[in-house]
Design a protein around this motif. Structure first.
Motif, PDB file in Angstrom:
ATOM      1  N   ARG A 189       0.831  -1.215   0.000  1.00 45.19           N
ATOM      2  CA  ARG A 189       0.000   0.000   0.000  1.00 45.19           C
ATOM      3  C   ARG A 189       0.865   1.264   0.000  1.00 45.19           C
ATOM      4  N   GLN A 192      -0.521   4.876  -0.732  1.00 47.74           N
ATOM      5  CA  GLN A 192      -1.216   5.647   0.312  1.00 47.74           C
ATOM      6  C   GLN A 192      -0.239   6.494   1.126  1.00 47.74           C
ATOM      7  N   THR A 197      -2.518   9.622   2.010  1.00 49.94           N
ATOM      8  CA  THR A 197      -3.889   9.256   2.397  1.00 49.94           C
ATOM      9  C   THR A 197      -3.869   8.156   3.466  1.00 49.94           C
TER      10      THR A 197
END
Length: 224
Positions: A189, A192, A197
């Motif tokens: 991830r 992100q 985020t």
């Protein structure tokens, strides 16, 4: 001058405590004999490998212990230490078929194996060198001991190459703990973190890993 900077940097390095202190882990049994046996082997591997990993990855005692806690949490989160029905069913499906079901190709690439579900063949080449060094392949990673080594190697490698010495923040410009950032990267991830985020406190995967990792009491020096 650059020479002066180099001198200061060397002094700083000397002051980082790389000393080894044994790690002991304590936890409560679950009552499921297969799971308890897997946990014991997985945890024993973490305890036994500390000195070697600190040397191979140039880690402090505290860094190793933090990575160990994450590794223990990941094994529970991904497959309950190799005891979930889904995990056990997947064991009998060949790589080629799994890759076909996932993306229509029989090449067997990108299939996750072991109780922490690592996609070994799509990992970075530098990390794959460590897998080879420790005797980890798609077959041997099915054992709790080597699943443990693979997970620690992956965490340590990402920590060294993508986390250490870097700063991560969320959309509110608040600092993200480096070990939370590490789980984002481990879990694929990274975007992100890049686009700010990431919200670790609201992330169920991260919270579970931390919660499960804390079930193990780390016994070592007082500051560990």
């Amino acid at each position: 001058s650059n020479k002066g900077d180099k001198q200061n940097f060397d002094d700083y390095n000397v002051s980082i405590d790389k000393s080894y202190s044994p790690l002991k882990l304590k936890w409560n049994k679950t009552g499921d004999s297969e799971k308890d046996n897997n946990i014991k082997q997985y945890a024993q591997s973490i305890v036994d490998s500390k000195k070697r990993f600190q040397k191979d990855f140039n880690l402090t005692s505290d860094e190793y212990n933090r990575l160990a806690e994450l590794s223990l949490g990941i094994a529970e989160q991904e497959s309950e230490y190799g005891t979930t029905t889904r995990y056990n069913a997947k064991q009998f499906v060949p790589d080629a078929l799994l890759s076909f079901l996932r993306r229509g190709s029989f090449d067997g690439v990108g299939v996750s194996r072991g109780m922490t579900q690592i996609k070994m063949d799509t990992d970075n080449k530098g990390l794959q060198n460590y897998y080879n060094k420790y005797g980890i392949n798609k077959k041997s990673i099915e054992s709790p001991r080597l699943a443990s080594l693979a997970t620690m190697a992956k965490l340590a490698y990402i920590y060294n190459t993508e986390i250490k010495g870097r700063y991560f923040a969320n959309d509110q410009k608040q600092t993200i703990d480096p070990f939370d950032a590490l789980i984002y990267k481990y879990n694929g991830r990274n975007s992100q973190l890049r686009n700010k985020t990431a919200t670790p406190d609201k992330n169920v995967y991260i919270n579970n890993i931390k919660k499960y990792g804390k079930r193990f009491t780390k016994i070592g020096r007082a500051h560990v």
